[in-house]
Scaffold this motif. Structure first.
Motif, PDB file in Angstrom:
ATOM      1  N   ILE A 163      17.739  -0.454 -33.690  1.00  0.00           N
ATOM      2  CA  ILE A 163      17.604  -0.922 -33.213  1.00  0.00           C
ATOM      3  C   ILE A 163      15.786   0.296 -33.115  1.00  0.00           C
ATOM      4  N   VAL A 164      14.865  -0.979 -32.521  1.00  0.00           N
ATOM      5  CA  VAL A 164      13.208   0.042 -32.736  1.00  0.00           C
ATOM      6  C   VAL A 164      12.539   0.591 -31.230  1.00  0.00           C
ATOM      7  N   ILE A 165      12.262   1.410 -30.681  1.00  0.00           N
ATOM      8  CA  ILE A 165      11.847   1.662 -29.100  1.00  0.00           C
ATOM      9  C   ILE A 165       9.756   1.791 -29.492  1.00  0.00           C
ATOM     10  N   GLY A 166       9.532   0.926 -29.057  1.00  0.00           N
ATOM     11  CA  GLY A 166       8.188   0.382 -29.175  1.00  0.00           C
ATOM     12  C   GLY A 166       7.498  -0.843 -28.960  1.00  0.00           C
ATOM     13  N   GLY A 167       6.632  -0.735 -28.629  1.00  0.00           N
ATOM     14  CA  GLY A 167       6.219  -3.033 -28.797  1.00  0.00           C
ATOM     15  C   GLY A 167       4.737  -2.612 -28.896  1.00  0.00           C
ATOM     16  N   ASN A 168       4.093  -2.666 -30.008  1.00  0.00           N
ATOM     17  CA  ASN A 168       2.621  -2.318 -30.680  1.00  0.00           C
ATOM     18  C   ASN A 168       3.174  -3.145 -32.545  1.00  0.00           C
ATOM     19  N   ALA A 169       1.713  -2.636 -33.137  1.00  0.00           N
ATOM     20  CA  ALA A 169       1.496  -4.020 -34.143  1.00  0.00           C
ATOM     21  C   ALA A 169       2.471  -3.311 -35.683  1.00  0.00           C
ATOM     22  N   ARG A 191      20.392  -4.507 -40.040  1.00  0.00           N
ATOM     23  CA  ARG A 191      20.392  -5.218 -39.143  1.00  0.00           C
ATOM     24  C   ARG A 191      20.021  -4.746 -37.734  1.00  0.00           C
ATOM     25  N   PHE A 192      18.638  -5.871 -37.126  1.00  0.00           N
ATOM     26  CA  PHE A 192      18.270  -5.452 -36.313  1.00  0.00           C
ATOM     27  C   PHE A 192      18.390  -5.923 -35.225  1.00  0.00           C
ATOM     28  N   ARG A 193      18.910  -5.011 -34.212  1.00  0.00           N
ATOM     29  CA  ARG A 193      19.340  -5.324 -32.612  1.00  0.00           C
ATOM     30  C   ARG A 193      18.566  -5.567 -31.623  1.00  0.00           C
ATOM     31  N   LYS A 194      18.167  -5.043 -31.396  1.00  0.00           N
ATOM     32  CA  LYS A 194      16.888  -4.629 -30.183  1.00  0.00           C
ATOM     33  C   LYS A 194      16.140  -3.659 -30.567  1.00  0.00           C
ATOM     34  N   GLU A 195      15.030  -4.457 -29.558  1.00  0.00           N
ATOM     35  CA  GLU A 195      13.794  -3.944 -29.614  1.00  0.00           C
ATOM     36  C   GLU A 195      13.785  -3.376 -27.935  1.00  0.00           C
ATOM     37  N   PHE A 196      13.399  -2.253 -27.867  1.00  0.00           N
ATOM     38  CA  PHE A 196      12.754  -1.517 -26.161  1.00  0.00           C
ATOM     39  C   PHE A 196      11.465  -1.102 -26.065  1.00  0.00           C
ATOM     40  N   PHE A 197      11.016  -1.850 -25.492  1.00  0.00           N
ATOM     41  CA  PHE A 197       9.592  -1.614 -24.931  1.00  0.00           C
ATOM     42  C   PHE A 197       9.139  -0.328 -24.249  1.00  0.00           C
ATOM     43  N   VAL A 198       8.047   0.262 -24.774  1.00  0.00           N
ATOM     44  CA  VAL A 198       8.482   1.531 -23.823  1.00  0.00           C
ATOM     45  C   VAL A 198       7.253   1.154 -22.332  1.00  0.00           C
ATOM     46  N   ASN A 199       6.529   0.313 -22.358  1.00  0.00           N
ATOM     47  CA  ASN A 199       5.878  -0.156 -21.366  1.00  0.00           C
ATOM     48  C   ASN A 199       6.920  -0.517 -20.345  1.00  0.00           C
ATOM     49  N   ASP A 200       7.335  -1.623 -20.257  1.00  0.00           N
ATOM     50  CA  ASP A 200       8.706  -2.461 -19.013  1.00  0.00           C
ATOM     51  C   ASP A 200       9.013  -1.450 -18.512  1.00  0.00           C
ATOM     52  N   VAL A 201       8.678  -1.466 -17.226  1.00  0.00           N
ATOM     53  CA  VAL A 201       9.254  -1.207 -16.415  1.00  0.00           C
ATOM     54  C   VAL A 201      10.153  -0.604 -15.671  1.00  0.00           C
ATOM     55  N   GLU A 251      20.438   3.997 -37.049  1.00  0.00           N
ATOM     56  CA  GLU A 251      19.515   4.092 -36.878  1.00  0.00           C
ATOM     57  C   GLU A 251      18.523   4.070 -36.004  1.00  0.00           C
ATOM     58  N   ILE A 252      18.150   4.515 -35.903  1.00  0.00           N
ATOM     59  CA  ILE A 252      17.011   4.714 -34.205  1.00  0.00           C
ATOM     60  C   ILE A 252      15.493   4.854 -34.355  1.00  0.00           C
ATOM     61  N   TYR A 253      14.865   4.045 -34.659  1.00  0.00           N
ATOM     62  CA  TYR A 253      13.054   3.601 -35.139  1.00  0.00           C
ATOM     63  C   TYR A 253      12.305   3.930 -33.715  1.00  0.00           C
ATOM     64  N   PHE A 254      11.306   4.796 -33.612  1.00  0.00           N
ATOM     65  CA  PHE A 254      10.311   5.142 -32.512  1.00  0.00           C
ATOM     66  C   PHE A 254       9.315   5.170 -32.783  1.00  0.00           C
ATOM     67  N   SER A 255       8.460   4.534 -32.263  1.00  0.00           N
ATOM     68  CA  SER A 255       7.296   4.519 -32.131  1.00  0.00           C
ATOM     69  C   SER A 255       5.963   5.558 -31.498  1.00  0.00           C
ATOM     70  N   VAL A 256       5.711   6.157 -32.446  1.00  0.00           N
ATOM     71  CA  VAL A 256       5.663   8.153 -31.689  1.00  0.00           C
ATOM     72  C   VAL A 256       4.095   8.135 -31.200  1.00  0.00           C
ATOM     73  N   SER A 257       3.457   7.195 -30.733  1.00  0.00           N
ATOM     74  CA  SER A 257       2.159   7.171 -30.451  1.00  0.00           C
ATOM     75  C   SER A 257       2.377   6.435 -28.857  1.00  0.00           C
ATOM     76  N   GLU A 258       3.752   5.665 -28.418  1.00  0.00           N
ATOM     77  CA  GLU A 258       4.039   4.903 -27.727  1.00  0.00           C
ATOM     78  C   GLU A 258       5.067   6.471 -26.478  1.00  0.00           C
ATOM     79  N   LEU A 259       5.578   7.309 -27.149  1.00  0.00           N
ATOM     80  CA  LEU A 259       6.053   8.437 -26.479  1.00  0.00           C
ATOM     81  C   LEU A 259       5.465   9.498 -26.397  1.00  0.00           C
ATOM     82  N   SER A 260       5.822   9.728 -24.881  1.00  0.00           N
ATOM     83  CA  SER A 260       5.414  11.779 -24.623  1.00  0.00           C
ATOM     84  C   SER A 260       6.260  12.532 -25.516  1.00  0.00           C
ATOM     85  N   ASN A 261       5.596  14.194 -25.999  1.00  0.00           N
ATOM     86  CA  ASN A 261       6.638  15.345 -26.171  1.00  0.00           C
ATOM     87  C   ASN A 261       7.837  15.422 -25.710  1.00  0.00           C
TER      88      ASN A 261
END
Length: 450
Positions: free
Chosen positions: A139-145, A163-173, A191-201
């Motif tokens: 899965i992927v957490i984040g929504g950017n380029a 096998r990509f299963r789902k994308e979670f958008f951090v900006n989604d309410v 495996e979990i992939y996430f965008s560093v720039s979109e999540l807080s520490n």
């Protein structure tokens, strides 16, 4: 604790390495190299090949590795191997060794190694893309380029086996990490992939804790190179940089092969030289003192959370609570002989059978009863990290004073800290140090050995 990977991909690299050794050893018989003795030469080239392979990272070819990265590995490997082969003449004073025959051997062996390496490289890719084998659910957490590019790679590069299963958008309410975690557990995401720039520490730390406690692989999608550190592993999926948080040294094929080899040798020696007479002797004494089986079998968690039967010499009288309750000080269930073999750790000796069968290692985190593992998960953060490696008969935590009964939460917390330190800093020297300290403690006696 229900997550079981059940993968066989860890055997691919050792198998390829084994075939390579067969090639470089077998082809020596096809050429008149004119050796004074063939066996020292076989040992020499085998050891040389293994050392070069480790230094050259020859078998570190991943699912996202490109062919243009494989070819330089092959060329560098064979050039260094050729130099070391010709050095054999000087080291072992072989003036009659056929230089031309040796050159022909090197060229022929190189051609076979090249062919085998490239064939297996493409066959594995076809296996992933056509047969959909050796895959990883992600899965992927984040929504950017960057996340969009990565998802496109997952979808288009089927030979990578993701096998990509789902994308979670951090900006989604409606976004929350708890929903991500629930999805990961319900769908057995690897495996979990996430965008560093979109999540807080705080969110990143929460993700790290979840991945550690549930044996999931966590990878970072950076937005720049400023956050790179020596503790992070840096890779490219096409043009997308990816960072891995924790490197498990024993996941490297050569290290795993080396540790398994030592485990087999060590356990075989103990089984043949010690258990061959100790087991029958203790069997008689155990039966004379109390009725019941000679061996005590208990379900415990091992590598990747898999359950196995951990063996011990029975040291307690048989009762309904024997299998469920941890032994306490002055436990009335412990027999007189049992007290002695527990004090000297002789009751643990049958676990060398577990080591020989591959359930355990000589050194590693001690396995716990399955019922206790569920409890300890709640008390000790990152408890599940222990299951990244095989459990051991002895371990760093045990020789550091944290063996036996867990009396307080501090005991299990410190035990986990030592276990994680061992996993992240493993070396053969550390293993030998732990073994020596364990043997010393057996003769000196330990306060918590009851």
């Amino acid at each position: 604790m229900g997550y079981k990977q059940g993968r066989y991909s860890k055997f691919i690299k050792p198998l390829i390495g084994f075939v390579d050794l067969i090639i470089i050893n077998g082809t020596t018989y096809l050429f008149p190299i004119n050796l004074e003795s063939h066996y020292p030469f076989i040992v020499y080239i085998t050891v040389a090949w293994l050392i070069i392979s480790v230094k050259n990272n020859f078998y570190e070819v991943y699912r996202h590795t490109k062919i243009i990265q494989v070819i330089p590995l092959l060329i560098r490997q064979m050039i260094i191997f050729a130099i070391i082969l010709y050095a054999y003449m000087g080291f072992f004073k072989q003036p009659d060794l056929g230089r031309l025959a040796l050159a022909n051997y090197i060229l022929f062996a190189s051609a076979l190694i090249f062919s085998f390496k490239l064939i297996t490289f493409y066959l594995l890719r076809k296996f992933r893309s056509v047969l959909r084998g050796n895959g990883r659910d992600v899965i992927v957490i984040g929504g950017n380029a960057r996340t969009k590019q990565l998802i496109e790679i997952f979808k288009k590069k089927s030979e990578f086996g993701y096998r990509f299963r789902k994308e979670f958008f951090v900006n989604d309410v409606n976004f929350s990490l708890e929903k991500c975690f629930a999805y990961v557990l319900e769908n057995n995401i690897d495996e979990i992939y996430f965008s560093v720039s979109e999540l807080s520490n705080k969110q990143i730390n929460k993700l790290i804790d979840f991945a550690d406690n549930n044996l999931r692989t966590l990878k970072f999608i950076p937005d720049n190179k400023d956050i790179f550190s020596k503790k992070l592993k840096y890779e490219y999926y096409d043009c997308i940089p990816i960072l891995s948080l924790r490197e498990i040294t024993l996941n490297e094929p050569f290290n795993a092969f080396l540790k398994r080899t030592i485990d087999l040798i060590f356990s075989s020696i103990v089984i043949i030289l010690i258990l061959s007479w100790l087991a029958p002797l203790l069997a008689i004494l155990i039966r004379l003192e109390s009725k019941g089986p000679i061996f005590f079998k208990q379900r415990r968690h091992g590598l990747d959370g898999e359950e196995f039967d951990c063996l011990k010499f029975r040291s307690m009288s048989v009762s309904k609570t024997t299998n469920d309750l941890h032994v306490k000080k002055n436990d009335t269930r412990v027999t007189k002989l049992g007290a002695f073999i527990r004090k000297t750790s002789l009751d643990e000796m049958p676990q060398f059978y577990n080591v020989f069968l591959g359930h355990m290692s000589v050194v590693g985190p001690r396995p716990h009863m399955t019922s206790l593992s569920e409890v300890y998960m709640q008390k000790a953060d990152k408890y599940m990290v222990r299951h990244h490696v095989k459990p051991g008969i002895t371990g760093l935590a045990q020789v550091s004073g944290y063996r036996g009964e867990v009396e307080t939460d501090v005991d299990i917390i410190n035990r986990v800290k030592f276990d994680i330190f061992y996993i992240e800093n493993w070396s053969l020297l550390l293993d030998f140090n732990i073994i020596i300290r364990t043997i010393t403690n057996m003769f000196q006696g330990e306060e918590k050995a009851y």
